[in-house]
Design a protein around this motif. Sequence first.
Motif, PDB file in Angstrom:
ATOM      1  N   ASP A 201      13.035  -2.907   7.534  1.00 51.55           N
ATOM      2  CA  ASP A 201      12.536  -1.539   7.710  1.00 51.55           C
ATOM      3  C   ASP A 201      11.000  -1.517   7.748  1.00 51.55           C
ATOM      4  O   ASP A 201      10.339  -1.374   6.721  1.00 51.55           O
TER       5      ASP A 201
ATOM      6  N   THR B 155       9.269   0.761   9.281  1.00 48.92           N
ATOM      7  CA  THR B 155       8.821   2.160   9.199  1.00 48.92           C
ATOM      8  C   THR B 155       8.469   2.543   7.760  1.00 48.92           C
ATOM      9  O   THR B 155       7.539   3.301   7.519  1.00 48.92           O
ATOM     10  N   PHE B 156       9.223   1.978   6.802  1.00 51.80           N
ATOM     11  CA  PHE B 156       8.966   2.268   5.385  1.00 51.80           C
ATOM     12  C   PHE B 156       7.519   1.911   5.020  1.00 51.80           C
ATOM     13  O   PHE B 156       6.869   2.594   4.242  1.00 51.80           O
TER      14      PHE B 156
ATOM     15  N   GLU C 236       4.889   1.924   6.954  1.00 47.38           N
ATOM     16  CA  GLU C 236       3.965   2.894   7.525  1.00 47.38           C
ATOM     17  C   GLU C 236       4.108   4.267   6.865  1.00 47.38           C
ATOM     18  O   GLU C 236       3.135   4.884   6.460  1.00 47.38           O
ATOM     19  N   LYS C 237       5.366   4.688   6.736  1.00 48.14           N
ATOM     20  CA  LYS C 237       5.608   6.074   6.300  1.00 48.14           C
ATOM     21  C   LYS C 237       5.568   6.239   4.782  1.00 48.14           C
ATOM     22  O   LYS C 237       5.317   7.332   4.288  1.00 48.14           O
ATOM     23  N   GLU C 238       5.852   5.183   4.057  1.00 49.02           N
ATOM     24  CA  GLU C 238       5.873   5.298   2.593  1.00 49.02           C
ATOM     25  C   GLU C 238       4.715   4.540   1.951  1.00 49.02           C
ATOM     26  O   GLU C 238       3.852   5.130   1.335  1.00 49.02           O
TER      27      GLU C 238
ATOM     28  N   LYS D 287       1.226   5.446   3.216  1.00 52.04           N
ATOM     29  CA  LYS D 287       0.936   6.848   2.966  1.00 52.04           C
ATOM     30  C   LYS D 287       0.741   7.129   1.475  1.00 52.04           C
ATOM     31  O   LYS D 287      -0.128   7.886   1.078  1.00 52.04           O
ATOM     32  N   ARG D 288       1.564   6.447   0.640  1.00 57.92           N
ATOM     33  CA  ARG D 288       1.590   6.867  -0.762  1.00 57.92           C
ATOM     34  C   ARG D 288       1.037   5.846  -1.752  1.00 57.92           C
ATOM     35  O   ARG D 288       0.499   6.210  -2.779  1.00 57.92           O
TER      36      ARG D 288
ATOM     37  N   LYS E 238       7.522  -4.910  15.126  1.00 58.58           N
ATOM     38  CA  LYS E 238       6.794  -3.797  14.487  1.00 58.58           C
ATOM     39  C   LYS E 238       5.833  -4.304  13.415  1.00 58.58           C
ATOM     40  O   LYS E 238       4.743  -3.773  13.244  1.00 58.58           O
TER      41      LYS E 238
END
Length: 431
Positions: A200, A202-203, A205-207, A210-211, A242
């Motif tokens: 994953d 995307t995790f 980038e998105k988690e 971001k956090r 990716k």
Amino acid sequence: MSELQTLAASPVKIVTPPPGPAAAARIAEARAFLSPSLIHVYPLMVARASGCMVEDVDGNVFLDAQAGVAAASTGHCHPTVADAIARQARTLIHICGTDFFYPGYGELAARLGGIADGFEKAATGQASGWQTFLTNSGTEAVEAAMKLARHHTGRPNFIAFRGGFHGRSYGSLSLTASKSKYRRHFGPLLPGVFHAPYGDATFIEKELFKRTVSPDDVAAIVVEPVLGEGGYVVPNPSFLEKLRALCDTHGILLVFDEVQSGMGRTGRMLAAEHFGVVPDIFTLAKGLASGMPLGALLARKRVMTWPAGSHGSTCGGNPVCIASALATLDLLESTLVASSERVGQVLKARLTEKLMGQPQVEEVRGLGLMIGVEFNSAAEAARVAQACFRRGLLVLECGDKAIRLSPPLVITEPQAEEAASIFTAVTTDAS
Ligand code: PMP
């Protein structure tokens, strides 16, 4: 035929239920002196081994479908490898590659660099030029990769994956997240390691970005291109693509830990070749020297910016291990990588045919001779591994409820058929 050749050609032969009396006695004697941290998955006391066959001290002959945890790539005691080791042991055993030169170190580095360049050229049309640092083990290759990544980028943090296994020394253990027992009571581990689910991107980038961690504080993303100890999982190719794109965007180094998946195991010299994604750093060990203790950090020249004295090892790149690696590479390049692909297909097809549809089997997966069978419970995987041993087939568990088959790459098609039939008989025999 020599005794060892006879053993290599022997069928599976259980003359006394293992552990037989000699094995039981020797195991009992040894136990008092051994670190209890050693696992000893089943009571196998090995006397000798040749090709894919392993003989115990009671004369039982086993078919080895685990190759000393995927390390005996050219088979046990391959005569070419054994001769190269013996010749080198009579010439130069040790001088220290960190402080002095000897021909084998440069020769092996040039050959590994050529392999990486060849792959990179095929994948991207460019060849960066690669340089090599040799170690005694996989975990040390990973430590070296972590140190180089921090040194080169000036950044402190790492991203690794749940399910990943990278070794047991403190840096690599901090990346390892396949089972909590490897970490239990050993903390605190290295700070600054963030884990994402395997597969994953995307995790990240998105988690994570971001956090929890800013991408410009990340030195490297460390990933097994095919998950080893964590379950022999082949990712979707877009996962690695990716990761490459994220690294390029944010100036992060991409590290492929190919300690288990490299050196022909997946039917390509490097597992990365299946995906066409080129990392900045490779780590290798296990099959590199047919089971002699040797690991390698392979990095693009432009990343290898650490100065003299910043990293070294007394015995890393030992001449005897290098002689074994050079002979191993000859065998891999001439026949064994191709054979891994061909016989791997036979083994996987046979296991799929015979096992899919069995209620306790969820999946047969893998590339080349890196094949995993997922069961419906950990207890079932454990039962099958133990029962295979008693029937003369050596396999290991991996992941939460899987068994891995990683035989020596010299395994023949008839031996692969035999492995599949014992494995199937054991799986379908619930007694
Ligand atoms: N990385 C991977 C992917 C591995 O599978 C292993 C060993 N199973 C290691 C690193 C550690 O290698 P070693 O045991 O030689 O230190």
